[in-house]
Each structure stands twice: as structure tokens, then as C-alpha cells.
Design a protein around this motif. Structure first.
Motif, PDB file in Angstrom:
ATOM      1  N   VAL A   1       3.230  10.952 -28.681  1.00 21.92           N
ATOM      2  CA  VAL A   1       1.975  10.239 -28.433  1.00 21.92           C
ATOM      3  C   VAL A   1       2.073   8.833 -29.007  1.00 21.92           C
ATOM      4  N   SER A   2       1.333   7.903 -28.407  1.00 21.83           N
ATOM      5  CA  SER A   2       1.384   6.517 -28.871  1.00 21.83           C
ATOM      6  C   SER A   2       0.144   5.774 -28.403  1.00 21.83           C
ATOM      7  N   LEU A   3      -0.220   4.725 -29.147  1.00 22.84           N
ATOM      8  CA  LEU A   3      -1.277   3.817 -28.714  1.00 22.84           C
ATOM      9  C   LEU A   3      -0.791   2.893 -27.601  1.00 22.84           C
ATOM     10  N   ASP A   4       0.508   2.906 -27.317  1.00 23.25           N
ATOM     11  CA  ASP A   4       1.039   2.100 -26.217  1.00 23.25           C
ATOM     12  C   ASP A   4       0.587   2.708 -24.888  1.00 23.25           C
ATOM     13  N   PRO A   5       0.087   1.878 -23.953  1.00 21.17           N
ATOM     14  CA  PRO A   5      -0.436   2.411 -22.691  1.00 21.17           C
ATOM     15  C   PRO A   5       0.621   2.475 -21.594  1.00 21.17           C
ATOM     16  N   THR A   6       0.376   3.362 -20.618  1.00 17.46           N
ATOM     17  CA  THR A   6       1.279   3.503 -19.479  1.00 17.46           C
ATOM     18  C   THR A   6       0.509   4.023 -18.277  1.00 17.46           C
ATOM     19  N   ILE A   7       1.094   3.855 -17.084  1.00 18.49           N
ATOM     20  CA  ILE A   7       0.478   4.387 -15.869  1.00 18.49           C
ATOM     21  C   ILE A   7       1.515   4.446 -14.755  1.00 18.49           C
ATOM     22  N   ASP A   8       1.401   5.446 -13.903  1.00 16.65           N
ATOM     23  CA  ASP A   8       2.052   5.464 -12.596  1.00 16.65           C
ATOM     24  C   ASP A   8       0.927   5.251 -11.592  1.00 16.65           C
ATOM     25  N   TRP A   9       0.864   4.048 -11.040  1.00 17.44           N
ATOM     26  CA  TRP A   9      -0.305   3.612 -10.265  1.00 17.44           C
ATOM     27  C   TRP A   9       0.043   3.504  -8.791  1.00 17.44           C
ATOM     28  N   LYS A  10      -0.743   4.197  -7.963  1.00 15.76           N
ATOM     29  CA  LYS A  10      -0.540   4.137  -6.517  1.00 15.76           C
ATOM     30  C   LYS A  10      -1.323   2.957  -5.953  1.00 15.76           C
ATOM     31  N   VAL A  11      -0.606   2.040  -5.316  1.00 14.59           N
ATOM     32  CA  VAL A  11      -1.205   0.794  -4.827  1.00 14.59           C
ATOM     33  C   VAL A  11      -2.156   1.105  -3.667  1.00 14.59           C
ATOM     34  N   PRO A  12      -3.424   0.654  -3.760  1.00 14.82           N
ATOM     35  CA  PRO A  12      -4.403   1.002  -2.721  1.00 14.82           C
ATOM     36  C   PRO A  12      -4.273   0.188  -1.441  1.00 14.82           C
ATOM     37  N   THR A  13      -3.769  -1.045  -1.545  1.00 14.26           N
ATOM     38  CA  THR A  13      -3.660  -1.900  -0.361  1.00 14.26           C
ATOM     39  C   THR A  13      -2.647  -3.005  -0.624  1.00 14.26           C
ATOM     40  N   ASP A  14      -2.071  -3.550   0.449  1.00 10.54           N
ATOM     41  CA  ASP A  14      -1.132  -4.663   0.292  1.00 10.54           C
ATOM     42  C   ASP A  14      -1.823  -5.818  -0.423  1.00 10.54           C
ATOM     43  N   GLY A  15      -1.068  -6.518  -1.273  1.00 10.78           N
ATOM     44  CA  GLY A  15      -1.672  -7.686  -1.896  1.00 10.78           C
ATOM     45  C   GLY A  15      -0.980  -8.127  -3.160  1.00 10.78           C
ATOM     46  N   GLU A  16      -1.587  -9.130  -3.781  1.00 11.74           N
ATOM     47  CA  GLU A  16      -1.136  -9.650  -5.072  1.00 11.74           C
ATOM     48  C   GLU A  16      -2.019  -9.040  -6.160  1.00 11.74           C
ATOM     49  N   TYR A  17      -1.379  -8.574  -7.221  1.00 13.38           N
ATOM     50  CA  TYR A  17      -2.113  -7.952  -8.322  1.00 13.38           C
ATOM     51  C   TYR A  17      -1.729  -8.624  -9.638  1.00 13.38           C
ATOM     52  N   SER A  18      -2.704  -8.687 -10.533  1.00 14.41           N
ATOM     53  CA  SER A  18      -2.478  -9.300 -11.844  1.00 14.41           C
ATOM     54  C   SER A  18      -2.562  -8.249 -12.940  1.00 14.41           C
ATOM     55  N   ILE A  19      -1.784  -8.469 -13.984  1.00  9.49           N
ATOM     56  CA  ILE A  19      -1.809  -7.618 -15.175  1.00  9.49           C
ATOM     57  C   ILE A  19      -2.275  -8.468 -16.347  1.00  9.49           C
TER      58      ILE A  19
ATOM     59  N   LYS B   1       0.834  -1.196   0.000  1.00  9.04           N
ATOM     60  CA  LYS B   1       0.000   0.000   0.000  1.00  9.04           C
ATOM     61  C   LYS B   1       0.875   1.255   0.000  1.00  9.04           C
ATOM     62  N   GLY B   2       0.506   2.213  -0.844  1.00  2.76           N
ATOM     63  CA  GLY B   2       1.231   3.475  -0.917  1.00  2.76           C
ATOM     64  C   GLY B   2       2.362   3.488  -1.921  1.00  2.76           C
ATOM     65  N   GLN B   3       2.824   2.305  -2.364  1.00  2.98           N
ATOM     66  CA  GLN B   3       3.839   2.261  -3.417  1.00  2.98           C
ATOM     67  C   GLN B   3       3.259   2.820  -4.717  1.00  2.98           C
ATOM     68  N   THR B   4       4.116   3.412  -5.529  1.00  2.91           N
ATOM     69  CA  THR B   4       3.704   3.803  -6.878  1.00  2.91           C
ATOM     70  C   THR B   4       4.433   2.901  -7.864  1.00  2.91           C
ATOM     71  N   VAL B   5       3.660   2.186  -8.662  1.00  2.00           N
ATOM     72  CA  VAL B   5       4.213   1.228  -9.621  1.00  2.00           C
ATOM     73  C   VAL B   5       4.048   1.793 -11.028  1.00  2.00           C
ATOM     74  N   HIS B   6       5.141   1.769 -11.770  1.00  2.64           N
ATOM     75  CA  HIS B   6       5.106   2.220 -13.168  1.00  2.64           C
ATOM     76  C   HIS B   6       4.949   1.005 -14.074  1.00  2.64           C
ATOM     77  N   ILE B   7       3.927   1.042 -14.922  1.00  2.97           N
ATOM     78  CA  ILE B   7       3.676  -0.028 -15.890  1.00  2.97           C
ATOM     79  C   ILE B   7       3.598   0.613 -17.271  1.00  2.97           C
ATOM     80  N   GLU B   8       4.306   0.036 -18.226  1.00  2.00           N
ATOM     81  CA  GLU B   8       4.334   0.599 -19.580  1.00  2.00           C
ATOM     82  C   GLU B   8       4.509  -0.525 -20.590  1.00  2.00           C
ATOM     83  N   ALA B   9       3.737  -0.457 -21.670  1.00  2.00           N
ATOM     84  CA  ALA B   9       3.807  -1.470 -22.719  1.00  2.00           C
ATOM     85  C   ALA B   9       4.355  -0.859 -24.003  1.00  2.00           C
TER      86      ALA B   9
END
Length: 510
Positions: free
Chosen positions: A343-361, A293-301
Motif C-alpha cells: 500500500v502507498s499514498l502514491d496514486p495510480t490508475i488504469d484509465w479507459k479513454v472515453p473519447t479521442d482527444g488531448e488530455y492533461s494531467i 477512445k477505448g485505449q487503456t492508459v496506465h498512470i502512476e506517480a
């Protein structure tokens, strides 16, 4: 007899015409060099195509082993030495009115022929002998180009069409027709530069039809065909290299995507850089990672930026398989010039994790219902948010195909564009990587609130006249670390195409 007033008006008109910009020499505008390349140990007579090219004084090649000498206006004899490296290089031209380029030029080990423009029908197909490289152009809208060659049963033939990687605008589509007249191979519609390998079923005469997918023609409608057996592939084209690459985001070793499903996703440790592919129809690849929780995760394709005609969709799910967030396509950063298309059709996000846990992409291609296979490759980066930046240097001349030219003892301007990511908001300093006595740089500090900054480049009064390749670097203090990156040159090739060049070129004149 003309009156005094009439004479005065006449002189005024003459004076205004002499000051008119239309009488000034035109700025150079290099659209193409044709043919598109040559072979080691050989020479070609190349035509420079564009405007303002009547007084070209020199050509500069970004790789050794190539030279040029003038033949006549707009024509040069380009010679490749026996030691010239296979692949592509950049060519710049100098004129008294400035520097133009770059344009890609390809060195191939295979014999090169030029298309003869009387090949609009199958009966008039231009005969070529394998292996061969053909440099061609679309001379009109809806132009159809036919080529014929003999092939032996059980041969493996490789067909590749290039344009984008050689600075052309053609979106090639090809059809291979067998001796019986049956269409045997159609190129994929999913790639900017299609290629295919074909197993010859019977000996005989084969015909290849090539055309622009949109049946269009413009000033950049040039393309190259490579016909070879796989063991002799020419590999003359440069792989698509986007302005921003995955190396700019996370320079770490890739891991390979495993066959994984929603029930058994592939486990990831952060940071991870995954190389995957959409091999099956409507394929969806799943990955899982742990976050606090509280981490910011960067995901980019990366898909479109790998040269694919691809629209990647990515979503994050919680442990209950409920969608938490869907990534958005990359938008243009604020204050970045329109000539730097990020600009690109490729997606990205800097996502702030709402709670501890396992997440899937979950990652998929929105075109996956009709286009799939092992060549539908992508990259996925998952890492904790990392403050960083990247930068480009550009000519201040907004027109395509312009470079930076300086007279001895004078100054010229270039622009640096700095894009900050991951929460970084600090100062960035730009400098020449290897200081020299010919060119110096001033005004290289880009303030925290600045994105685009003019740089002053000065040529010493005793600088050597000619071309000077220049590499710039950018430095910044990020926390307790000092980050230094190379700054590529963003070359505006034509409307809609700005590409990355690893070093800028300065032309110093008298």
C-alpha cells in the motif's frame, strides 16, 4: 513416604516440562548490529542485539572484503579490508536454530566514533572533530543527543542523519546551534532522513542536537550522523529503495519535467517517465498527451516510494479543463501477505479513454503548502496499459528477521508472491537463475489464480555447509512475448518495515 500416585504425578510433570517449547533454544532474532559500520582497513568490536543469539556460528556479508571473528557471546570483531567497497551491505547471522537477518552495515571512508550516552544537555555535548561519522542510539524516550565541533568561517558543512536506510526506526530531527547560542539550522520535516548544507558564518564552537521526531524509543532506535564538508561526503547510506520501483513499472529513460502551467502544459509522447520536483509553494505541474477512445492508459506517480514524506494528488482533465477522473492511492493487492506492505499514498490508475482527444494531467503534493523545494522530487509514468507482473520471495516464518535454513539432504519452504498487473492473468514459472548442485527448487509453477505459492528448496546430501546466495527469476508468456524478471527477497526487518534485497540467502547445515 510418597505414594505411588504422587511419584507418578511428579514424573508426568517432569516429562511435560521437558517437552515444553519454553525449554527449547530460542529462534534467533537479530534487531541490530552496533556500531552500524566501520572503515576500510579497520576493525570494530560489534555487538549483536536481539534474542536467541547466544550461539551465533557465523556472519555473512553480502559484499566482499568483510570478515568477522567471535570475541565473546554476542560480540564479534568485524574487519574491513583496504579494498572493501564504500556503501552499505547486508549482514546475516547463522545459529543452530536458524538464520536471522539481514541487517544493513555501512562502510565509510570517514572516521567513525560511537556516541557516549552522557550527552543529554548542551553543556555535556560530546566533542567530535570534522569530518566524522557518529553511530548513536536513543537510550530512552525523549532522548536528546548533543554533539559539539569546531568550525572555521566560510566552511561548507554537510549534515546528514540516517536511520531508515540502516534498518533503524528513528525519524531524526536536528538543530544546529551557533557559538552565540542562536539556532541556525533546523532539519526538514519532509524527509525520512534529513540533510542540510550549512555555510559557517563565524569561527567557533558549534553544537548539534539530534532527537527522534516523535521522541520515541524502541528496539530499533539506532541512527548515524555524517558531518563533513561537501567535497568529502561519505555517502555511506543506501538510497531509499521501495519494494516496487519505477523501474519495475517502466524501465525506460527519464525525461525532465519542464516549467509548465495549466495554459502551457508539457507535451508527452507515450510511454513517458518524468522526473519532476515541487520547488514552489503549492506547485502544480501540468502535462498533456493524446489518446484514442477505448485505449487503456496506465498512470502512476512515485513520491512516498522515493523516501519522501509526500502525498501526491493526480487528476486527469479533458480539453475543456474539466476533471475527468482523480487517481486513487495504491491499495493492497488481494491475497498478498500483510508482511508485504504494498500500500502507498502514491496514486495510480488504469484509465479507459472515453473519447479521442488531448488530455492533461495535473500533479501536486498535498503537503505543498508547507513543504517545497528542489529536493521534493517525484516520478510520473504515463503509458498504454501493459500486461505484466512482479514477484517477491519471502521466508514462510512470519516473524521478522528470519531467513531460510536447510539441513543437508533435507528440504525447507519459502513463499513466492506474484502480483499480476495490466490485465495479465496467466501462469508464472519460478526457477533458480543459475542452477547448481547444492540447492534445487521444486513446485515453481504459480497458477493463474494463485498469488502466494510455497516453494520447496532442497539441499543435496553433499552440499557444502555454509551460506549460499541464491537468485530466483520468474517467467511468463504474455501474448507472443516471454517476460523474465528477477525476484527480489522481501526481508521483514521489523514490524512496519519490509525491504527489498536483491538475492536471498540459504544457510546449509549438517
Amino acid at each position: 513416604m510418597p505414594s505411588f500416585l504422587t511419584k507418578a504425578c511428579f514424573l508426568l510433570i517432569v516429562a511435560s516440562c521437558c517437552d515444553s517449547p519454553c525449554l527449547h533454544a530460542a529462534e534467533p532474532d537479530l534487531k541490530a548490529i552496533f556500531p552500524l559500520g566501520c572503515s576500510p582497513g579497520e576493525s570494530i568490536e560489534a555487538t549483536l542485539i536481539g534474542g536467541g543469539l547466544d550461539k551465533v556460528t557465523a556472519l555473512h556479508f553480502s559484499t566482499p572484503g568483510l570478515s568477522a571473528e567471535p570475541i565473546e557471546k554476542n560480540r564479534f570483531r568485524i574487519t574491513a579490508s583496504d579494498e572493501a567497497s564504500l556503501g552499505t551491505c547486508d549482514v546475516w547471522i547463522a545459529t543452530p536454530e536458524g538464520l536471522a537477518g539481514p541487517r544493513r552495515f555501512a562502510i565509510s571512508s570517514t572516521a567513525i566514533v560511537v556516541e557516549q550516552e552522557s550527552n543529554d544537555t548542551s553543556d555535556l555535548a560530546q566533542a567530535v572533530t570534522l569530518p566524522v561519522v557518529v553511530d548513536a542510539k536513543c537510550d530512552k524516550a525523549a532522548d536528546l543527543d548533543w554533539f559539539a565541533f569546531a568550525a572555521e568561517k566560510d566552511q561548507e558543512i554537510s549534515i546528514a542523519c540516517r536511520s531508515h536506510s540502516l534498518d533503524g526506526s528513528v525519524r531524526p530531527f536536528f538543530t544546529l546551534v551557533g557559538p552565540s547560542g542562536r539556532e541556525l539550522v533546523h532539519s526538514s520535516a519532509s524527509r525520512l532522513e534529513p540533510e542540510a548544507t550549512f555555510h559557517v558564518p563565524a569561527s567557533g564552537a558549534y553544537r548539534l542536537l539530534v532527537h527522534d521526531r516523535g521522541y520515541k524509543k524502541d528496539d530499533f532506535s539506532y541512527y548515524r550522523i555524517e558531518l563533513s564538508v561537501p567535497a568529502e561526503k561519505t555517502n555511506t547510506s543506501t538510497a531509499h529503495r521501495a519494494l516496487i520501483t519505477s523501474d519495475d513499472v517502466l524501465a525506460t529513460e527519464q525525461i525532465t519535467e519542464q516549467i509548465a502551467s495549466e495554459e502551457t502544459p508539457q507535451e508527452l509522447d507515450l510511454p513517458s517517465r518524468i522526473a519532476g520536483s515541487f520547488e514552489q509553494r503549492n506547485a502544480v505541474d501540468w502535462f498533456r498527451f493524446a489518446a484514442k477512445k477505448g485505449q487503456t492508459v496506465h498512470i502512476e506517480a512515485f513520491g512516498e516510494r522515493l523516501g519522501q514524506m509526500m502525498d501526491i494528488d493526480v487528476a486527469i482533465y479533458d480539453d475543456n479543463q474539466k476533471e475527468v477522473v482523480a487517481l486513487k492511492d495504491i491499495a493492497a493487492p488481494k491475497s498478498v501477505p500483510a508482511t508485504l506492505p504494498l500500500v502507498s499514498l502514491d496514486p495510480t490508475i488504469d484509465w479507459k479513454v472515453p473519447t479521442d482527444g488531448e488530455y492533461s494531467i495535473a500533479i501536486r503534493d498535498l503537503y505543498g503548502g508547507s513543504v517545497f523545494g528542489p529536493d521534493r522530487v517525484y516520478e510520473l509514468i504515463v503509458q498504454k496499459q501493459r500486461p505484466s507482473f512482479y514477484a517477491f520471495v519471502m521466508s514462510t516464518n512470519a516473524k521478522p528477521s528470519r531467513g531460510v535454513a536447510i539441513k543437508r539432504g533435507a528440504e525447507a519452504e519459502a513463499s513466492v508472491v506474484v502480483v499480476r498487473t495490466g490485465g495479465f492473468a496467466g501462469e508464472v514459472t519460478v526457477r533458480i537463475e543459475e542452477p547448481n548442485d547444492s540447492v534445487t527448487l521444486e513446485n515453481g509453477v504459480v497458477g493463474p489464480k494463485e498469488v502466494t505459492k510455497p516453494l520447496r528448496l532442497a539441499a543435496a546430501s553433499d552440499s557444502a555447509v555454509g551460506f549460499h546466495p541464491l537468485r530466483l527469476v520468474a517467467e511468463a508468456e504474455i501474448g507472443s512475448d516471454k517476460r523474465t524478471i528477477s525476484i527480489p527477497y522481501a526481508a521483514v526487518i521489523r514490524p512496519g518495515l519490509t525491504r527489498r534485497v536483491e538475492e536471498m540467502l540459504i544457510d546449509i547445515s549438517e
